[in-house]
Design an enzyme around this catalytic site. Sequence first.
Site, PDB file in Angstrom:
ATOM      1  CG  ASP A 291      -2.076   0.901   1.257  1.00 25.58           C
ATOM      2  OD1 ASP A 291      -2.631   0.646   0.461  1.00 25.58           O
ATOM      3  OD2 ASP A 291      -2.504   2.069   1.998  1.00 25.58           O
ATOM      4  CD  GLU A 338      -1.929   2.487  -3.221  1.00 28.60           C
ATOM      5  OE1 GLU A 338      -2.296   3.030  -3.673  1.00 28.60           O
ATOM      6  OE2 GLU A 338      -2.025   2.987  -1.975  1.00 28.60           O
ATOM      7  CG  ASP A 392      -9.049   2.666   0.652  1.00 33.60           C
ATOM      8  OD1 ASP A 392      -9.146   2.593   2.093  1.00 33.60           O
ATOM      9  OD2 ASP A 392      -7.976   2.909   0.512  1.00 33.60           O
TER      10      ASP A 392
END
Length: 497
Positions: A291, A338, A392
């Site tokens: 991430d 990401e 998200d």
Amino acid sequence: MMRASGLLMHISSLPGDHGIGKLGKEAYAFADFLKKAGQKYWQILPVSPTSYGDSPYQSFSVYAGNPYFIDFETLTQEGLLTAADYEDIEWGESAGEVDYGRIYQKIFPVLRKAYENYKLTGDGAAAEFAAANPWTADYGLFMALKDAHGGKAWYEWERPLRMYEPKAIEQARAEYADDIAFWTFLQYEYAKQWQALKAYVNGLGIEFIGDIPIYVAYDSADVWTQPQLFLLDEDKTPIDVAGCPPDVFSAKGQLWGNPLYRWDVMEERGYDWWIARLSAACTTYDVVRIDHFRGFESYYTIPYGNEDAVIGEWRKGPGMKLFKAVKAALGKRRIIAEDLGFITKEVAKLLKASGYPGMKVLEFAFDPEGTSNYLPHNFTSPNCVCYTGTHDNETAAGWVKSATRAERKFAREYLNVKRNKDIPRGMIRAAWASIAETAIAQMQDLLGLDSAARMNIPSTLGGNWQWRMADGALTDELAEELRELTRIYGRLPADNK
């Protein structure tokens, strides 16, 4: 190059009777569904224990598994519980969402019973697990002390414990030996159940894509025991913390509050902490998604104590030095970067140098100008993963409702669908048809669910991470529909044609 596809659904979102998804029969049933549907990947979120705010991205440990996922029925088969220990407990008012507060209150007495019964067996396997996983010693102590302090964060404990002074730590290890053994036992049971599920999933020819956050939580065993690796003062208080600057999505930016790394110290140590962390993640999962990859090129820092992310500055990250050290130590590992958010030339250069696939999210694609890099015809390389959306984002059906009229019109034209309600299916088709080596859809999007099924709204506290799939949602018709789409676009695994 092998084209493949999969579904994104966290363990917590599996159906079942005990308040939250578990590593039991529903997980195996989902794996069977993926096989039937011709999928190669099951993507999940971090499996670490959740803390205040319920986010899997803010955890007490980078190594531990979430005790909430331990399956009671498996413990019953092992003779450690009886059905009466958990069947009559009210785990939540709605089968469609996780009630974390209730689970926190109810689950540990049940798991304590399993532990007490385990002690009676005289089995030494949990102790052997602890010896083979040295991190459990500090994690177990951390959780035992947290319990003893009514759940308070370690930085609110009395100074000798807060500062991890050897004498106080030695005394605590003796005083809380049984509690430490309890928390270690939970990690042993979790690991056993996870490994059994992973072996089953891999046996079907399916692989796990798992997520690791770039940062760790301030209230974690990792920061408490290794403060020298983090940007803290001599009293272990953060100097600056992590977040994102203001942008079109958030006028005041995002204040995550995680401590920042002392990258200079990590470099001096040959990035051993990161190598150990990624080694563990690559063992837990088959493919690891990191991430906030852009934070390795440069990261945003906010003075500790600020109430928002408006005031802050960018600092240089470790760049390729870290990934070269990881590759030298671990060999070539399968990692997804990401790379969403504000991507500079420098970040793009780092991504290219790493060789890791980045992400393309179709919900970001439908700017009516038609110039978005996220539109499939603008993809420049198959070395990417195309998503309908992520945890998200809105669900695809939720996106349709929140999009502007111009965006919806362009999406209908681009996806060649007549009605707004057909856009989510069109998005899945576009992802599968794209040149991206891997295509992933959220399970919510395959089911056509609206924004009530959204997993997370960034920078908000409460009401997130709760969605659970309805029992009976995994129909043969749905599997056949997805399999056919996967066949048409050349994504069926070789052993599933």
